[in-house]
Scaffold this motif. Sequence first.
Motif, PDB file in Angstrom:
ATOM      1  N   GLU A 139       0.845  -1.202   0.000  1.00  0.00           N
ATOM      2  CA  GLU A 139       0.000   0.000   0.000  1.00  0.00           C
ATOM      3  C   GLU A 139       0.875   1.246   0.000  1.00  0.00           C
ATOM      4  N   LEU A 140       0.529   2.209  -0.857  1.00  0.00           N
ATOM      5  CA  LEU A 140       1.254   3.474  -0.964  1.00  0.00           C
ATOM      6  C   LEU A 140       0.687   4.451   0.062  1.00  0.00           C
ATOM      7  N   THR A 141       1.434   4.690   1.138  1.00  0.00           N
ATOM      8  CA  THR A 141       1.008   5.593   2.209  1.00  0.00           C
ATOM      9  C   THR A 141       2.083   6.635   2.441  1.00  0.00           C
ATOM     10  N   ASP A 142       1.846   7.506   3.430  1.00  0.00           N
ATOM     11  CA  ASP A 142       2.844   8.527   3.729  1.00  0.00           C
ATOM     12  C   ASP A 142       4.135   7.909   4.254  1.00  0.00           C
ATOM     13  N   ILE A 143       4.077   6.665   4.752  1.00  0.00           N
ATOM     14  CA  ILE A 143       5.282   6.001   5.253  1.00  0.00           C
ATOM     15  C   ILE A 143       6.122   5.450   4.107  1.00  0.00           C
ATOM     16  N   THR A 144       5.463   4.842   3.119  1.00  0.00           N
ATOM     17  CA  THR A 144       6.188   4.225   1.995  1.00  0.00           C
ATOM     18  C   THR A 144       6.323   5.148   0.797  1.00  0.00           C
ATOM     19  N   TYR A 145       5.821   6.365   0.912  1.00  0.00           N
ATOM     20  CA  TYR A 145       5.793   7.277  -0.237  1.00  0.00           C
ATOM     21  C   TYR A 145       7.197   7.573  -0.741  1.00  0.00           C
ATOM     22  N   THR A 146       8.106   7.889   0.161  1.00  0.00           N
ATOM     23  CA  THR A 146       9.449   8.295  -0.259  1.00  0.00           C
ATOM     24  C   THR A 146      10.214   7.129  -0.878  1.00  0.00           C
ATOM     25  N   SER A 147      10.212   5.987  -0.235  1.00  0.00           N
ATOM     26  CA  SER A 147      10.996   4.855  -0.736  1.00  0.00           C
ATOM     27  C   SER A 147      10.415   4.251  -2.004  1.00  0.00           C
ATOM     28  N   ASN A 148       9.076   4.276  -2.150  1.00  0.00           N
ATOM     29  CA  ASN A 148       8.444   3.633  -3.300  1.00  0.00           C
ATOM     30  C   ASN A 148       8.236   4.557  -4.487  1.00  0.00           C
ATOM     31  N   LEU A 149       8.535   5.854  -4.317  1.00  0.00           N
ATOM     32  CA  LEU A 149       8.305   6.763  -5.441  1.00  0.00           C
ATOM     33  C   LEU A 149       9.402   7.808  -5.554  1.00  0.00           C
ATOM     34  N   VAL A 150       9.518   8.644  -4.551  1.00  0.00           N
ATOM     35  CA  VAL A 150      10.424   9.793  -4.670  1.00  0.00           C
ATOM     36  C   VAL A 150      11.858   9.334  -4.845  1.00  0.00           C
ATOM     37  N   LYS A 151      12.278   8.367  -4.044  1.00  0.00           N
ATOM     38  CA  LYS A 151      13.663   7.901  -4.105  1.00  0.00           C
ATOM     39  C   LYS A 151      13.760   6.515  -4.740  1.00  0.00           C
TER      40      LYS A 151
END
Length: 767
Positions: free
Chosen positions: A573-585
């Motif tokens: 699930e794409l949440t505020d916790i996984t947002y950076t690792s799964n998209l931004v970086k």
Amino acid sequence: MAKTTVLYSVVILCVLLAGALSSTAEFDPYTILGITRSANQAEIKKAYKRLAKEWHPDKNKKPEAEDMFIRITESYEILSSEEKRANYDRYRQMDSAQPYDRGPHAFRRFHDGFYFDESFFSFPFGGKGTRDAADGRHVLHFSQYVNDITPDSFRKPYLIKITSDWCFSCVHVDPVWREAVQELEPLGVGIGVVDVSYERRLANHLGAHRTPSILGVVNGKVTFFHYAVAKEHLVQFVEDLLPQRLVEKVTDRNDRDFLNSWHQVNKPHVLLFDQVPAVPLLYKLTAFAYKDYVQFGYVDQGLSETADLLRRYNINTYAPTMLVFKEDVVKPADIIQSKGMKKQIIDEFISNNKFLLAPRLVNQKVFDELCPVKQFHRRRKYCVLLITGEEDAFVPGNEAFLSLAAGNTREVVRFTYVYQRQQPPLCAALLVGRDGAPPQVVILERRSEAGKVVFKPVPGGWNGSEEDKHRLLEELERLQKDPSILTHDATLPELNNEFASMFLIRWIHTAYDYLSEIVDDLLHNNWREMMPLLSLIFSALFILFGTVVIQAFRCSHLQTSSPITRNFVEVTELTDITYTSNLVKLRPGHINVVLVLTDATKNVLLSKFAKEVYSFTGSLTLHFSFLNAAKHGEWMSALLEHAQDAMRIDAEEEEGGAGAGRKADYTGYVLALNGHKKYLCLFKPVYTGDDTDGKPEEDAAGATRPRSASRDEHQHRRVAARSRSTILQVHHKLDRLGLWMERLMEGTLPRYYVPAWPGLDKITVNK
């Protein structure tokens, strides 16, 4: 004085016993060959060759060499035969012709190094002396059963008794057994006795775990006798072992059909006339023994429906009669009539009439018997083979060939024919000079088991004319004088079995036999034999039950945990916790495939999503996530606003959404996000199913409402219909996702670049 007498008696007894022991131990083949009692045949043979070379009289000049060589040879003869070796191990008896003869020095080994004379222990239940006289010639060994009895059980049934030493119950069985043997053995039933004390391996092979036991063997299949031991029951048991419909009941109504079937079954037909209503067991056993060669029918002389048959063939009702019919169904080819119809008479009669006058080659077994391989010069056998067809155009030639075969008196010549369509490889090897076109007559002689033959085609083909017959007879006369006229040679392939049953039918019969055996074991509590099968069944059920439980637990766990797996696809699930690792970086070259869903459509869409992308999970550059639109809908809208110059939301959806006063529905959208290069590829749901609700209702409404209906009411109806249709179409939203993924991997999808990914404030949960 009394003490002196007792002392002398003891001394004499010891001397006699010592003499007996010395005479018994005088010849020990194991000691002579220098091997142990557990030596196998290879060790026995090796020891014999070594000692035979050493003690051969031509090479060894010692005085005792000749005697030693004879003893070595006799030892090898005993130990190389399983039967003789077993007889020696049991009774120290070297003469296999009388393995159970008990002379004055026939001692029975009881313990190692000590022997008892069984004449002192003649118990009616334990000693061998009470049974050996009757059962000795029927004793079976393992190798004998495997090599002889099992193949022979396809021609006659075997009745086998399982016994052992010190068997108390055998006392009651033995008298009945002897009576049954005396009645059944002359009829052709095989008899066997297995002593568990010495043939434990054979008893285990048969599945016999208790004594006494009685079993039957037919066609290699073992069946146990489970009824009261009486002679009548044993006879009925043997009769039940035989296959059904071995002998067909023939009356005035079906005699023509029975006799005219010779062409289809390729067998002579035998009619048995007798006065008893039931078919005698002797006839059934004969029919079983010759089932591959002859078709048997039985005529009950006491029935009124058989009176015409009795008059037609002038049958004497006071004696059993057998008639053999071949190609001529009107006149019998042979007849036998005797009041004391014995098995030997019947066997000789049937053996002389096993084949038709001109039988068809239907399998390799028939070919081997009709055209045997040449053994030596005086036993040459020639086959006159007609290669023909089954069509009506070949019938005149076939009948002319049959008439010529009926007049054949040469013992060295056998007439036969074959259908080209049924045996194409054989015909292709023999047809020469005529472009492979039947009919053609070939004279051949087999030279080896490998299929080598020499042959000569009769020139001019075969049409059945008098000229063709004359030409064939001339060739046979020349062949009798000069066998070298067979100038052609070939290697024939093995014949097809024209009567072989289909694989499915054979499988059904095998399954039926297996199930019948299981039911029989269950009914008669043969649990020791059933334990391996029951263990297998319970193991399979345990594995199946365990798999279902584990799968159910796994599915329930996946529904309540993250990351979520469907069909072995890891979806995070794409949440505020996984947002950076799964998209931004996200690492360069890696793409995150994101499914947009809601709480209501989560399970349906995730299952469909996993099914569509499962074939792409092998790629190390793809990651799979899902976004809950109910929680993070603003981030989705912000992302599309950044890329709205490159993409436009469907005008109809915008119009419907604005008209309804709702936000855009992104359920079923799939985004391929490249975090490093800041671009995305978009998949929009495309419905491929049938709309079963929207259009019919709209059409129906249009048909029933007048055109003057208000525009607002019509618009309201359209929105309601679309809402119902959307609910039905949820599971079809991802129908074409697989094709879209293929284009994504190929790099042919349009890319929509964004200046920057939406900020983290846009990913927070809506208030």
